[in-house]
Design a protein around this motif. Sequence first.
Motif, mmCIF file in Angstrom:
data_model
loop_
_atom_site.group_PDB
_atom_site.id
_atom_site.type_symbol
_atom_site.label_atom_id
_atom_site.label_comp_id
_atom_site.label_asym_id
_atom_site.label_seq_id
_atom_site.Cartn_x
_atom_site.Cartn_y
_atom_site.Cartn_z
ATOM 1 N N GLU A 1 37.427 6.807 27.217
ATOM 2 C CA GLU A 1 36.055 6.346 27.402
ATOM 3 C C GLU A 1 35.959 4.833 27.563
ATOM 4 O O GLU A 1 35.067 4.183 27.010
ATOM 5 C CB GLU A 1 35.150 6.868 26.284
ATOM 6 N N TYR A 2 36.900 4.286 28.320
ATOM 7 C CA TYR A 2 36.911 2.867 28.659
ATOM 8 C C TYR A 2 36.734 2.716 30.160
ATOM 9 O O TYR A 2 37.122 3.602 30.931
ATOM 10 C CB TYR A 2 38.243 2.220 28.282
ATOM 11 N N LYS B 1 39.728 6.525 31.308
ATOM 12 C CA LYS B 1 38.583 7.438 31.255
ATOM 13 C C LYS B 1 38.690 8.395 30.068
ATOM 14 O O LYS B 1 37.694 8.654 29.381
ATOM 15 C CB LYS B 1 38.496 8.220 32.566
ATOM 16 N N ASP C 1 34.547 -1.448 24.900
ATOM 17 C CA ASP C 1 34.637 -0.257 25.738
ATOM 18 C C ASP C 1 35.069 -0.559 27.171
ATOM 19 O O ASP C 1 34.935 0.273 28.056
ATOM 20 C CB ASP C 1 33.314 0.507 25.738
#
Length: 162
Positions: free
Chosen positions: A54-55, A51, A96
Amino acid sequence: MSDFPHDHDEFEDNDTTHEHEVHGIEFLVEDVEFELGDAESLTSWIEQVAKVHEYEIVQLTYIFCSDEYLHKVNMEYLDHDTYTDVITFDNADTSDIIEGDIFISVERVRDNAEKLGVPFRDELHRVMIHGVLHLLGYADKDLLSQTAMRKKEDYCLSLRTF
């Protein structure tokens, strides 16, 4: 990083033990006596690391195994005749998400912990998050990137609350 088939049958010498599966993170044991413990705490920690970067974790499988098992994987899929503590296979189609397999030699981690004078648990967590960092795009092919990777591992380890 290479594609590794999700079907691990080719390397199964013993029965696979599903220790715990939560939120797309799975922990398996192959060809070695090993109990992970703290699976829920580890899952939360790994999710937090993803997190922060940003995955999203779609599917992450850890396979804890013996030196010989991991050597076999190394030879078969990477054509490397060496023993190692961790091999990461990135199966994600987009940048991502995390979708991959992380193979960890419990024997090699135990030996490294002894040599480094650190607790097995800490070395295991370092190696586990090292694999995740590869899936997040970090490399460790040269001294500069190895130093950056070590700093990132230290940061991720500092996020543990257990």
